[in-house]
Design a protein around this motif. Structure first.
Motif, PDB file in Angstrom:
ATOM      1  N   TRP A  86      64.348  11.856  25.842  1.00 46.42           N
ATOM      2  CA  TRP A  86      64.434  10.579  25.138  1.00 46.42           C
ATOM      3  C   TRP A  86      63.513   9.577  25.813  1.00 46.42           C
ATOM      4  O   TRP A  86      63.489   9.440  27.019  1.00 46.42           O
ATOM      5  N   ASP A  87      62.752   8.862  25.024  1.00 46.85           N
ATOM      6  CA  ASP A  87      61.841   7.847  25.535  1.00 46.85           C
ATOM      7  C   ASP A  87      62.208   6.525  24.872  1.00 46.85           C
ATOM      8  O   ASP A  87      62.118   6.392  23.643  1.00 46.85           O
ATOM      9  N   ASP A  88      62.625   5.553  25.656  1.00 46.48           N
ATOM     10  CA  ASP A  88      63.051   4.274  25.094  1.00 46.48           C
ATOM     11  C   ASP A  88      61.926   3.560  24.350  1.00 46.48           C
ATOM     12  O   ASP A  88      62.176   2.869  23.362  1.00 46.48           O
ATOM     13  N   ASP A  89      60.694   3.695  24.815  1.00 46.48           N
ATOM     14  CA  ASP A  89      59.577   3.010  24.153  1.00 46.48           C
ATOM     15  C   ASP A  89      59.317   3.598  22.768  1.00 46.48           C
ATOM     16  O   ASP A  89      59.081   2.869  21.807  1.00 46.48           O
ATOM     17  N   ASP A  90      59.362   4.924  22.664  1.00 45.75           N
ATOM     18  CA  ASP A  90      59.079   5.571  21.382  1.00 45.75           C
ATOM     19  C   ASP A  90      60.312   5.665  20.487  1.00 45.75           C
ATOM     20  O   ASP A  90      60.229   5.473  19.268  1.00 45.75           O
ATOM     21  N   ASP A  91      61.455   5.980  21.097  1.00 40.08           N
ATOM     22  CA  ASP A  91      62.649   6.282  20.310  1.00 40.08           C
ATOM     23  C   ASP A  91      63.626   5.116  20.200  1.00 40.08           C
ATOM     24  O   ASP A  91      64.577   5.187  19.423  1.00 40.08           O
ATOM     25  N   GLY A  92      63.442   4.072  20.972  1.00 38.83           N
ATOM     26  CA  GLY A  92      64.373   2.945  20.965  1.00 38.83           C
ATOM     27  C   GLY A  92      65.478   3.160  21.998  1.00 38.83           C
ATOM     28  O   GLY A  92      65.522   4.163  22.697  1.00 38.83           O
ATOM     29  N   ILE A  93      66.380   2.209  22.070  1.00 37.94           N
ATOM     30  CA  ILE A  93      67.464   2.290  23.041  1.00 37.94           C
ATOM     31  C   ILE A  93      68.471   3.325  22.563  1.00 37.94           C
ATOM     32  O   ILE A  93      68.899   3.306  21.405  1.00 37.94           O
TER      33      ILE A  93
END
Length: 70
Positions: free
Chosen positions: A2-9
């Motif tokens: 999971w990537d917060d920048d790409d996928d959101g919180i």
């Protein structure tokens, strides 16, 4: 991953629980014999003698050393 920048919180999914009845609270049972907060009963001891030297160390004459060996 999971990537917060790409996928959101990331937020965990909420699954409803039908057995949930709110926050747990302990049951209170009435006690008819309750007499209030317990108080220490002070009983006179006629044999008591105050010793002011109770914690005074006496001079040492000997010292013991215990040695262990395997």
């Amino acid at each position: 991953t999971w990537d917060d920048d790409d996928d959101g919180i990331w937020k965990p999914r909420r699954i409803p629980n039908p057995a949930y009845k709110g926050q747990w609270k302990r049951k209170k049972i009435k006690n008819p014999n309750y007499k209030g907060k317990w108080k220490i009963p002070w009983i006179d001891n006629p044999e008591f003698e105050d010793d002011p030297d109770l914690y005074v160390l006496k001079p040492l004459k000997y010292i013991g050393i215990e040695v262990w060996q395997r």
